[in-house]
Design an enzyme around this catalytic site. Structure first.
Site, short mmCIF file in Angstrom:
data_model
loop_
_atom_site.label_atom_id
_atom_site.label_comp_id
_atom_site.label_asym_id
_atom_site.label_seq_id
_atom_site.Cartn_x
_atom_site.Cartn_y
_atom_site.Cartn_z
N GLU A 15 33.87 36.42 43.68
CA GLU A 15 33.25 35.12 43.90
C GLU A 15 34.08 34.21 44.79
O GLU A 15 34.87 33.40 44.30
CB GLU A 15 33.00 34.41 42.56
CG GLU A 15 31.95 35.05 41.70
CD GLU A 15 31.69 34.31 40.39
OE1 GLU A 15 32.42 33.35 40.08
OE2 GLU A 15 30.74 34.70 39.70
N GLU A 45 26.87 40.26 38.75
CA GLU A 45 27.31 39.56 37.53
C GLU A 45 26.27 38.52 37.17
O GLU A 45 25.76 37.81 38.04
CB GLU A 45 28.66 38.88 37.77
CG GLU A 45 29.30 38.36 36.49
CD GLU A 45 30.59 37.59 36.77
OE1 GLU A 45 31.55 38.18 37.31
OE2 GLU A 45 30.62 36.39 36.45
C1 IDC Z 1 35.70 33.73 32.84
C2 IDC Z 1 35.98 34.18 31.43
C3 IDC Z 1 36.98 33.26 30.80
C4 IDC Z 1 38.23 33.26 31.67
C5 IDC Z 1 37.85 32.85 33.08
C6 IDC Z 1 39.03 32.89 33.99
O1 IDC Z 1 34.78 34.16 30.68
O2 IDC Z 1 37.33 33.65 29.49
O3 IDC Z 1 39.17 32.35 31.16
O4 IDC Z 1 36.87 33.72 33.59
O5 IDC Z 1 38.80 32.12 35.10
C7 IDC Z 1 32.32 33.94 36.62
C8 IDC Z 1 33.49 34.79 36.91
C9 IDC Z 1 34.14 35.27 35.64
C10 IDC Z 1 34.12 34.20 34.56
C11 IDC Z 1 32.66 33.96 34.21
C12 IDC Z 1 32.46 32.97 33.06
O6 IDC Z 1 33.20 35.89 37.77
O7 IDC Z 1 35.44 35.67 35.94
O8 IDC Z 1 34.80 34.64 33.44
N1 IDC Z 1 31.97 33.51 35.40
O9 IDC Z 1 32.98 31.72 33.40
N2 IDC Z 1 31.47 33.45 37.50
C13 IDC Z 1 30.60 32.66 36.87
C14 IDC Z 1 30.90 32.69 35.52
#
Ligand code: IDC
Length: 309
Positions: A145, A232
């Protein structure tokens, strides 16, 4: 519909044709499966039984391996590179043994611009694409992303460096490229696509937060002929927590069904966040019953059971 063949035995090597991902016979294939949580944070879910259950009970045909680049334990920050590569290797091996497709995801997030670690990415993708050159089930996702400073121009410059590295070793592998604004701006990619064949552009959504405005970007890109993969998503808020929005989820599903898109759900984890597929109280890493799934887990399972492997 279940057959005795594994997904890979059924479809073989995939390639991109127009907006579709197709199999060796030219038939549309929709990849669907869970994304892991950060590999370094939840390596216990990378196990054979977990992937097998995802295939047999959740009707998945693929797994996405989310390898964070930065943050605690990330590949380019303070992570143990060898150990992380071993987890990736285990994941690829289990998926291959089970006849599933597997995405190796270079999980760009907090660095915003994928060029920040492009040298590392080049070395990593050279290594894995050499190692899995004869694995026809492996797909490479080169930047999860991009966001903020990670504009489409930066992503283009990065992709122009990384894609040739992969193509040199694995010329026929499908490659997935993230788009700006946390992989929402597929419209920008549609206006200025990359000069490579056999690639897909990723779109991510979190249904409780991303509504018509974001869906319209997908409509625009699809109508312009851009091949898009939902590498995702979840039905929660984008922070990975909060309520599940079934009404918006239905709207996303009907669009994905109409366009025949692949769809991966975040993530294989049990914690207090609603985007985790398993309840916090459930520490099992395989063999789940439905009452151990969260709302998101149940939603994913129900949706995947409607799709063909
Ligand atoms: C989130 C995890 C969270 C962690 C964070 C780190 O759920 O526990 O602390 O990343 O930055 C994304 C991302 C994905 C995210 C997820 C939810 O690709 O890494 O995971 N998310 O926030 N894009 C949109 C949502």
């Amino acid at each position: 519909m279940k057959t005795d063949l594994t997904p890979f035995e059924k479809h073989g090597r995939l390639c991109v044709k127009g907006t579709d991902l197709v199999d060796v016979k030219g038939n549309l294939v929709r990849l669907h499966g869970p994304s892991t949580f950060g590999l370094m944070w939840a390596p216990e879910y990378v196990n054979f039984e977990c992937f097998k259950d995802m295939r047999d009970d959740f009707n998945s045909n693929a797994i996405r391996l989310a390898m964070y680049t930065v943050e605690w334990g990330g590949y380019c920050s303070n992570g143990d590179k060898e150990k992380i590569r071993q987890i990736v290797d285990d994941g690829v091996r289990y998926a291959t043994e089970l006849g599933m497709y597997v995405i190796i995801d270079w999980h760009v997030l907090h660095e915003e611009d994928p060029l920040v670690y492009a040298d590392e990415a080049e070395r990593f993708f050279d290594f894995v694409s050499k190692k899995y050159a004869d694995h026809e089930n492996v797909i490479y996702e080169i930047c999860n992303e991009p966001n903020n400073s990670g504009t489409w121009d930066k992503v283009t410059e990065y992709a122009n460096r990384i894609i040739p590295v992969i193509r040199k070793n694995a010329p026929e592998a499908v490659i997935v490229v993230g788009t700006p604004v946390w992989s929402q701006n597929v419209d920008e990619a549609a206006d200025k696509p990359l000069a490579f064949d056999n690639i897909m552009y990723s779109m991510h959504f979190y249904a409780a937060e991303h509504h018509t405005y974001i869906r319209n970007k997908l409509v625009y890109a699809h109508e312009k002929g851009l091949p898009v993969m939902i590498s995702e998503c979840n039905i929660t808020m984008a922070c990975g927590d909060g309520v599940c929005d079934y009404e918006q989820a239905d709207k996303w599903m009907s669009l994905m069904d109409e366009y025949g898109l692949s769809v991966f759900v975040w993530s294989l984890k049990n914690n207090a966040h609603s985007s985790s597929l398993f309840k916090e109280s459930c520490s099992k890493t395989s063999g789940w019953s439905d009452d151990e799934l969260t709302e998101a887990g149940l939603w994913m399972k129900k949706y995947y059971l409607e799709l063909e492997q």
